[in-house]
Design a protein around this motif. Sequence first.
Motif, PDB file in Angstrom:
ATOM      1  N   VAL A  84       1.018  -1.591   0.051  1.00 40.73           N
ATOM      2  CA  VAL A  84      -0.002   0.177  -0.269  1.00 40.73           C
ATOM      3  C   VAL A  84       0.964   1.005   0.492  1.00 40.73           C
ATOM      4  O   VAL A  84       0.559   2.384  -0.177  1.00 40.73           O
ATOM      5  N   TYR A  85       2.446   1.245   0.882  1.00 38.56           N
ATOM      6  CA  TYR A  85       3.174   2.203   0.793  1.00 38.56           C
ATOM      7  C   TYR A  85       3.459   2.102   0.177  1.00 38.56           C
ATOM      8  O   TYR A  85       4.711   3.105   0.341  1.00 38.56           O
ATOM      9  N   LEU A  86       3.944   1.210  -0.679  1.00 39.03           N
ATOM     10  CA  LEU A  86       5.316   0.942  -2.164  1.00 39.03           C
ATOM     11  C   LEU A  86       6.275   2.221  -2.275  1.00 39.03           C
ATOM     12  O   LEU A  86       7.195   2.821  -1.768  1.00 39.03           O
ATOM     13  N   PRO A  87       5.105   3.374  -2.236  1.00 34.42           N
ATOM     14  CA  PRO A  87       6.076   4.586  -2.981  1.00 34.42           C
ATOM     15  C   PRO A  87       6.728   5.408  -2.266  1.00 34.42           C
ATOM     16  O   PRO A  87       7.962   6.024  -2.087  1.00 34.42           O
ATOM     17  N   GLY A  88       6.080   5.041  -0.777  1.00 32.02           N
ATOM     18  CA  GLY A  88       6.675   5.952   0.046  1.00 32.02           C
ATOM     19  C   GLY A  88       7.465   5.685   1.714  1.00 32.02           C
ATOM     20  O   GLY A  88       8.318   5.714   1.282  1.00 32.02           O
TER      21      GLY A  88
END
Length: 148
Positions: free
Chosen positions: A94-98
């Motif tokens: 869910v938070y891969l880019p972050g």
Amino acid sequence: MAVDFRRGYGAAPGHLLLLLGLFAVTGWIALRLAGEPAAGRMLAWFLGAVVAHDLVLFPLYAAADRALRATVGDQSVRNHLRVPALGAGLLFLVYLPGVLGLGDGTYLAAAGLAPRPLVGEWLAVSAGLFAVSAVGYALRRAAGRRRR
């Protein structure tokens, strides 16, 4: 009557009702998206996610589970490892880019804040999930010993 239905359908009547409700919701969403200019991109992302899951993620976590079964004999221990691993994996996706520090321009434009990698926070939350699971396992073991 219910036994005949179950034998013919393969599941309880509630399963069929649930599926019909989900198909109705899916149809409603499809109708809502039909006029959207970005519907094609959303469909491409959805299909990409399905392909990525089925061809990449599923074989990976199936192999990891097979290795876990081979090394850890106790079902309870395996479950206390699976659940926090699932939580950590879902948070990562869910938070891969972050977590990886990607999408700097997009994040800055949307939030007005300078992005920073969230890998430390993700690792801390993941460690917390495993710690809570370990405490839960220890409590279950202690309760089982007291019963004997």
